[in-house]
Every structure is written in C-alpha cells, then in structure tokens.
Motif scaffolding. Structure first.
Motif, PDB file in Angstrom:
ATOM      1  N   UNK A   1      39.143  17.354   7.668  1.00 32.46           N
ATOM      2  CA  UNK A   1      38.601  16.032   7.332  1.00 32.46           C
ATOM      3  C   UNK A   1      37.573  16.068   6.199  1.00 32.46           C
ATOM      4  N   UNK A   2      37.227  17.252   5.745  1.00 32.42           N
ATOM      5  CA  UNK A   2      36.260  17.377   4.655  1.00 32.42           C
ATOM      6  C   UNK A   2      36.708  16.681   3.385  1.00 32.42           C
ATOM      7  N   UNK A   3      37.990  16.744   3.105  1.00 27.49           N
ATOM      8  CA  UNK A   3      38.505  16.095   1.891  1.00 27.49           C
ATOM      9  C   UNK A   3      38.339  14.578   1.958  1.00 27.49           C
ATOM     10  N   UNK A   4      38.213  14.044   3.172  1.00 27.97           N
ATOM     11  CA  UNK A   4      38.024  12.596   3.357  1.00 27.97           C
ATOM     12  C   UNK A   4      36.555  12.223   3.483  1.00 27.97           C
ATOM     13  N   UNK A   5      35.661  13.235   3.492  1.00 26.71           N
ATOM     14  CA  UNK A   5      34.244  12.916   3.476  1.00 26.71           C
ATOM     15  C   UNK A   5      33.426  13.414   4.653  1.00 26.71           C
ATOM     16  N   UNK A   6      34.006  14.255   5.533  1.00 30.27           N
ATOM     17  CA  UNK A   6      33.240  14.806   6.653  1.00 30.27           C
ATOM     18  C   UNK A   6      32.537  16.086   6.222  1.00 30.27           C
ATOM     19  N   UNK A   7      31.262  16.221   6.607  1.00 31.04           N
ATOM     20  CA  UNK A   7      30.559  17.488   6.447  1.00 31.04           C
ATOM     21  C   UNK A   7      29.948  17.848   7.803  1.00 31.04           C
ATOM     22  N   UNK A   8      30.215  19.065   8.257  1.00 23.09           N
ATOM     23  CA  UNK A   8      29.600  19.607   9.466  1.00 23.09           C
ATOM     24  C   UNK A   8      28.356  20.366   9.029  1.00 23.09           C
ATOM     25  N   UNK A   9      27.234  20.139   9.696  1.00 21.97           N
ATOM     26  CA  UNK A   9      25.994  20.849   9.402  1.00 21.97           C
ATOM     27  C   UNK A   9      25.577  21.625  10.650  1.00 21.97           C
ATOM     28  N   UNK A  10      25.491  22.947  10.526  1.00 25.50           N
ATOM     29  CA  UNK A  10      25.134  23.794  11.655  1.00 25.50           C
ATOM     30  C   UNK A  10      23.677  24.227  11.599  1.00 25.50           C
ATOM     31  N   UNK A  11      22.984  24.049  12.718  1.00 20.98           N
ATOM     32  CA  UNK A  11      21.572  24.423  12.837  1.00 20.98           C
ATOM     33  C   UNK A  11      21.397  25.415  13.981  1.00 20.98           C
ATOM     34  N   UNK A  12      21.396  26.714  13.686  1.00 22.89           N
ATOM     35  CA  UNK A  12      21.187  27.712  14.734  1.00 22.89           C
ATOM     36  C   UNK A  12      19.856  27.496  15.451  1.00 22.89           C
ATOM     37  N   UNK A  13      19.870  27.747  16.761  1.00 21.54           N
ATOM     38  CA  UNK A  13      18.682  27.544  17.586  1.00 21.54           C
ATOM     39  C   UNK A  13      18.667  28.593  18.686  1.00 21.54           C
ATOM     40  N   UNK A  14      17.493  29.170  18.943  1.00 18.38           N
ATOM     41  CA  UNK A  14      17.360  30.226  19.941  1.00 18.38           C
ATOM     42  C   UNK A  14      16.609  29.742  21.186  1.00 18.38           C
ATOM     43  N   UNK A  15      16.553  28.432  21.406  1.00 16.95           N
ATOM     44  CA  UNK A  15      15.760  27.882  22.504  1.00 16.95           C
ATOM     45  C   UNK A  15      16.479  27.833  23.846  1.00 16.95           C
ATOM     46  N   UNK A  16      17.761  28.115  23.865  1.00 18.61           N
ATOM     47  CA  UNK A  16      18.528  27.992  25.104  1.00 18.61           C
ATOM     48  C   UNK A  16      19.071  29.357  25.493  1.00 18.61           C
ATOM     49  N   UNK A  17      18.424  29.995  26.452  1.00 14.23           N
ATOM     50  CA  UNK A  17      18.868  31.288  26.927  1.00 14.23           C
ATOM     51  C   UNK A  17      18.793  32.389  25.882  1.00 14.23           C
ATOM     52  N   UNK A  18      17.984  32.210  24.836  1.00 13.94           N
ATOM     53  CA  UNK A  18      17.850  33.203  23.756  1.00 13.94           C
ATOM     54  C   UNK A  18      19.219  33.640  23.251  1.00 13.94           C
ATOM     55  N   UNK A  19      20.091  32.662  23.037  1.00 16.65           N
ATOM     56  CA  UNK A  19      21.475  32.956  22.666  1.00 16.65           C
ATOM     57  C   UNK A  19      21.713  33.001  21.156  1.00 16.65           C
TER      58      UNK A  19
ATOM     59  N   UNK B   1      13.837  15.685  15.753  1.00 16.80           N
ATOM     60  CA  UNK B   1      13.045  14.628  16.387  1.00 16.80           C
ATOM     61  C   UNK B   1      13.653  13.266  16.066  1.00 16.80           C
ATOM     62  N   UNK B   2      14.082  13.083  14.817  1.00 19.31           N
ATOM     63  CA  UNK B   2      14.718  11.833  14.396  1.00 19.31           C
ATOM     64  C   UNK B   2      16.052  11.625  15.125  1.00 19.31           C
TER      65      UNK B   2
ATOM     66  N   UNK C   1      14.778  22.775  18.278  1.00 19.75           N
ATOM     67  CA  UNK C   1      15.244  21.394  18.397  1.00 19.75           C
ATOM     68  C   UNK C   1      14.433  20.604  19.426  1.00 19.75           C
ATOM     69  N   UNK C   2      13.660  21.312  20.243  1.00 17.25           N
ATOM     70  CA  UNK C   2      12.799  20.695  21.246  1.00 17.25           C
ATOM     71  C   UNK C   2      11.386  21.248  21.105  1.00 17.25           C
ATOM     72  N   UNK C   3      10.429  20.532  21.697  1.00 12.22           N
ATOM     73  CA  UNK C   3       9.070  21.053  21.774  1.00 12.22           C
ATOM     74  C   UNK C   3       8.213  20.740  20.563  1.00 12.22           C
ATOM     75  N   UNK C   4       7.016  21.317  20.571  1.00 15.87           N
ATOM     76  CA  UNK C   4       6.024  21.036  19.537  1.00 15.87           C
ATOM     77  C   UNK C   4       6.469  21.462  18.143  1.00 15.87           C
ATOM     78  N   UNK C   5       7.322  22.470  18.071  1.00 13.92           N
ATOM     79  CA  UNK C   5       7.773  22.970  16.768  1.00 13.92           C
ATOM     80  C   UNK C   5       9.166  22.491  16.397  1.00 13.92           C
TER      81      UNK C   5
END
Length: 160
Positions: A53-71, A109-110, A99-103
């Motif tokens: 679907x990228x050719x039609x205008x979809x972009x996936x944005x990945x944000x790695x996070x270590x807050x859940x089970x240090x995974x 947050x948005x 993605x959660x918490x003070x940092x």
C-alpha cells in the motif's frame, strides 16, 4: 497540545532527527515495536502492508520500545540489523523511545490522548499497539497489539 502529527519530530535509528512534517499527505500506521516479543512476527505483516500500500500513500513508522518485559534490549544498530535480517523491514524505523511514563516521547503522549484505549485509558498496554493516522495528520484509530497488521487493510484502504 499539538494540532496534528506533523508538529512532532523524532530521531531515526541512524540518529538523524526527522520532522514528521515529511509525511504530510500520507496515511500513517505508527507502531511501538520490540524484537523479542510474542508479537514480533507482526513485523512481516507491517512490511507487507508497507510494500503493498506504500505506492498508494501508506507509510508504516516503527518506534522500538523496551518498556514491556525488556523485549527490546538492543541498541539502534542491533535493532536495525534484526529487523532487516529477519523481516526485510524497509519502512522507517526510529530510535528506541519510551511510550509511557514521565519520559514518554511527546508523539506518544499525543497519540494516546487522541485515541484512548479500552475504557478510556491512555497508557500503552504492550508492544505492537498501532495508531492509524489520516492524510491530514489526525489520529483515526488505535488498535490492540493482538490485532494483526493484515486486519487493518480495509481501514487503511478507506483512508487511501
């Protein structure tokens, strides 16, 4: 509070700052990811969505996070290598964030404020929570980690 997704910036895996303004006019699927999670195989489905679907205008944005089970213990290089070697990830990947918490990253947050989870809770519950954003930068929907990327195809196509 910001008016759209385009008001934010984030660092890519390579350390370069990127203004999300560069994605104006695209449909975005924003996902908090992890390399050692039971949902990690969803990288394959996310990549398929991006390629189909990228050719039609979809972009996936990945944000790695270590807050859940240090995974997501690795550094940027390890994350990039893992995603490329195991899933051929070609969609934009960003530096590891909270993605959660003070940092929590301001973008998250948005997102959480714009699309609350079950019973109105804002906190991200686990890896691979997905946010669908329309071409105008407005958050349309939040999807649970268990929701497979391919299940989002109809909703994404409706925005394309």
């Amino acid at each position: 509070m910001s008016n759209s997704i385009y008001d934010f910036r984030a660092s890519r895996l390579n350390g370069e700052e990127e203004q999300l303004e560069v994605y104006r006019g695209k449909v975005l699927l924003i996902v908090n990811t992890a390399s050692e999670c039971g949902f990690t195989p969803q990288y394959a489905g996310l990549e398929t969505l991006y390629r189909n679907l990228g050719v039609r205008g979809l972009v996936v944005l990945g944000f790695p996070c270590n807050q859940f089970g240090a995974q997501e213990p690795g550094d940027a290089a390890a994350i990039g290598q893992f995603c490329q070697a195991n899933f051929g990830v070609s969609f934009p990947m960003f530096a590891k964030i909270d993605v959660n918490g003070d940092n929590a990253h301001p973008l998250y947050n948005y997102l959480k404020h714009e699309a609350a989870g079950l019973l109105g809770t804002e906190a991200i519950k686990w890896n691979f929570t997905k946010f669908l954003v329309d071409r105008n930068g407005q958050v349309v929907e939040r999807y649970a980690p268990a929701t497979k990327p391919e299940e989002l195809t109809p909703a994404i196509e409706a925005l394309l």
